[in-house]
Design a protein around this motif. Structure first.
Motif, mmCIF file in Angstrom:
data_model
loop_
_atom_site.group_PDB
_atom_site.id
_atom_site.type_symbol
_atom_site.label_atom_id
_atom_site.label_comp_id
_atom_site.label_asym_id
_atom_site.label_seq_id
_atom_site.Cartn_x
_atom_site.Cartn_y
_atom_site.Cartn_z
ATOM 1 N N ALA A 117 -28.333 26.065 -13.950
ATOM 2 C CA ALA A 117 -30.107 26.795 -15.026
ATOM 3 C C ALA A 117 -30.970 27.940 -13.720
ATOM 4 N N GLU A 118 -30.473 27.608 -12.943
ATOM 5 C CA GLU A 118 -31.489 28.497 -11.791
ATOM 6 C C GLU A 118 -30.486 29.953 -11.029
ATOM 7 N N GLY A 119 -29.358 30.112 -11.848
ATOM 8 C CA GLY A 119 -28.292 31.223 -11.012
ATOM 9 C C GLY A 119 -27.116 30.787 -11.491
ATOM 10 N N GLU A 128 -29.340 20.704 -9.750
ATOM 11 C CA GLU A 128 -27.729 21.046 -10.568
ATOM 12 C C GLU A 128 -27.286 19.560 -10.644
#
Length: 590
Positions: A117-119, A128
């Motif tokens: 979701a963040e990279g 995560e």
């Protein structure tokens, strides 16, 4: 990479994959004996032994490639906890990430390009749900089939059906996460295989965690040790400077001219080549140049190039890494790195073998070198002072020394005069060495007679100032009745008036020509016609003449050395001096 403090699990872990049974609950399923019989785990045990013996983090990561190649394992990955440098945000769990360190196996899309979701999975936050939460909770997690975990899009694309992840932690400190991914569901007949993998991977993860901590500690110790080596070298230089004379003794015109050149070049960073015979004080002048330079607060590192074995040249100058060659049991810092920021004194630079001169030239030109066994280049900022008693121009002409290296070293040559060219400095030097020797040896200061001073000024001093220092120290030790005993060696002396064919001298000590620069050694014999009627005696013949003369004196004295009419009195020598010469020549009293 600094190991972060222990991380606590965040509140609310619903939706996470299955985790290990908490301590005190139902025990782990027992592994059927048939599974243990089916698989040979001896390679795993061998690998565990290798993990225990490995001392570098890089080596440990390489070993993980083997454990992550099990049956039906598509790939395995290791992440280490990292604290990225950020300009904002408070401390806490969000400041830490998992950095991908190594991947074993093959995937369609590289693991570091898998997305969350963040990279990407090159950097994984602890929030995560698949890998990050294992580090956050400090507990293993797994999914044996797609029904047991929510597969991300990359897992579907890669046809990954099962996985298991294990925290890497040691004594409460979270180090990272190890995860393996399977290419099929590990249920049914494969359930026992996954159970075996889980037990083995958990053992490996725990051992790897301890090994990583030990390796990091070992690397830190090595780093500190290297820093201490540099500091100790500097302190040793300080001690040498404190013990050494604080000034170069002498005021003769040849010495003044040399020191004027030293004063000109010292404040610069120019390379200096000191030229002069052995014993003329090249090391002392190199120290003076360093002390008067802008690098005086840094280290002066000395290297005697003639003392370095050919096969260890690169290791001595550039250092080596552990295992670079037989006997390289640890990393070693080379002389160039020790001198970084300071001065490197290359004594006897003309003795460097021709085939190795090119390696030295490169670092002098570019300031870059590699340790033996290491590919990484290192840069250094070093001033070079070189010294030699050889004629380097002649060596260049005869192909014994590289011309380009000669030009690189001889930016500013300084010629140091031999002692026979500065005889007016001998009284100053003699008194200086008498005082220094008495202080060091804790002996009373003896008198030096005018006759002895004249003898020293007449002697040619083939060994220069170093020979004078040794003669004075020996004379201080042998002093009798508060008087220095001057025992000048026969090497290099010119004969005076010789006696009749019987071979006796006209006294105990031959006279010496005041200004003769006398060769010595096997090639010293010269016809009388070439030296104005004065014969130069080779060493072997000189020793025989001495032996015969002393034997005649002993015979005349009835074998007595001491007392009135003794051999010492007949020869005009102190008894201790005569006994010393007799011992050297192998003579005994009858």
């Amino acid at each position: 990479m600094k190991t972060p403090p222990p991380l606590e699990a965040p509140p609310g872990t619903h939706g996470a994959p299955a985790t290990e049974t908490p301590h005190g609950s139902a025990p782990e399923p027992t592994l059927p004996h048939s599974v243990l019989q089916q698989f040979d785990i001896s390679p795993f045990l061998d690998m565990m032994l290798n993990v225990a013996q490995e001392r570098t983090v890089e080596g440990l990561l390489e070993l993980t490639h083997r454990v992550n190649r099990g049956t039906h394992v598509m790939c395995g990955c290791i992440w280490f906890v990292d604290a990225p440098s950020t300009t904002g945000g408070g401390e806490g769990e969000g400041d830490h990430v998992l950095r991908l360190m190594t991947v074993a196996g093959h995937t369609v899309t590289p693991v570091r390009e898998w997305r969350h979701a963040e990279g990407t999975y090159a950097l994984v936050p602890l929030t995560e749900q698949l890998v990050g939460m294992v580090a956050a909770r400090g507990e293993p997690a797994w999914g044996a089939s797609p029904e047991e975990w929510t597969r991300p899009a990359w897992a579907v694309d890669e046809s990954i059906h099962a996985y298991a992840a294990y925290p890497l932690q040691f004594k409460g400190n979270m180090i990272g996460v190890m995860a393996v991914f399977y290419d099929r569901p590990m249920r049914g007949v494969l359930a026992d295989l996954m159970l075996l993998h889980r037990k083995m991977h958990k053992i490996f993860a725990d051992s790897l965690s301890a090994a990583v901590v030990n390796a990091r500690s070992f690397e830190e110790i090595q780093h500190l040790r290297r820093a201490l080596e540099l500091e100790n070298e500097h302190l040793r230089g300080e001690v040498r400077r404190a013990r050494a004379p604080h000034a170069i003794v002498g005021d003769s015109p040849p010495l003044r001219r040399a020191l004027e050149q030293v004063d000109m070049v010292a404040p610069t960073d120019a390379t200096v080549l000191l030229l002069g015979e052995s014993g003329t004080g090249k090391e002392l002048v190199a120290q003076a140049i360093h002390d008067r330079s802008q690098r005086a607060a840094a280290t002066l590192v000395r290297v005697n190039c003639s003392a370095i074995p050919r096969e260890l040249f690169e290791s001595e100058f550039f250092g080596h890494v552990k295992g670079a060659f037989t006997g390289a049991l640890r990393d070693r810092v080379g002389r160039f790195q020790l001198a970084d920021g300071g001065t490197l004194f290359l004594d006897e630079v003309g003795e460097i073998p021709l085939e190795l001169q090119g390696k030295l030239l490169r670092v002098l030109q570019e300031g870059v070198f590699e340790r033996v066994g290491e590919e990484r280049s290192r840069s250094v900022d070093v001033r070079i002072i070189a010294a030699t008693n050889r004629d380097l121009r002649a060596d260049v002409e005869h192909g014994r020394f590289r011309q380009d290296l000669f030009f690189r070293l001889s930016v500013f040559p300084v010629a140091l005069p031999p002692l026979r060219a500065r005889r007016e400095d001998i009284p100053l030097l003699a008194r200086h060495f008498v005082r220094a020797s008495c202080r060091r040896l804790n002996l009373p200061e003896p008198r030096v007679s005018h006759r002895q001073m004249a003898e020293m000024q007449a002697y040619p001093w083939p060994g220069n100032v170093r020979e004078l220092q040794n003669v004075i120290e020996r004379g201080v030790i042998m002093a009798e009745g508060g008087r220095l005993v001057l025992d000048l060696p026969p090497e290099g002396t010119v004969t005076g008036t010789m006696a009749a064919p019987g071979g006796g001298w006209d006294g105990g000590t031959p006279s010496r020509a005041p200004t003769a620069a006398v060769p010595h050694g096997p090639d010293a014999a010269v016809d009388e016609g070439e030296t104005g009627g004065q014969a130069i005696i080779p060493e072997a013949q000189w020793r025989e003449l001495q032996r015969a003369n002393i034997e005649r004196a002993l015979a005349a004295a009835g074998g007595r050395v001491h007392g009135p009419g003794g051999a010492a009195e007949l020869l005009g020598l102190p008894p201790t001096t005569l006994q010393s010469r007799m011992k050297t020549l192998g003579l005994r009293t009858r």
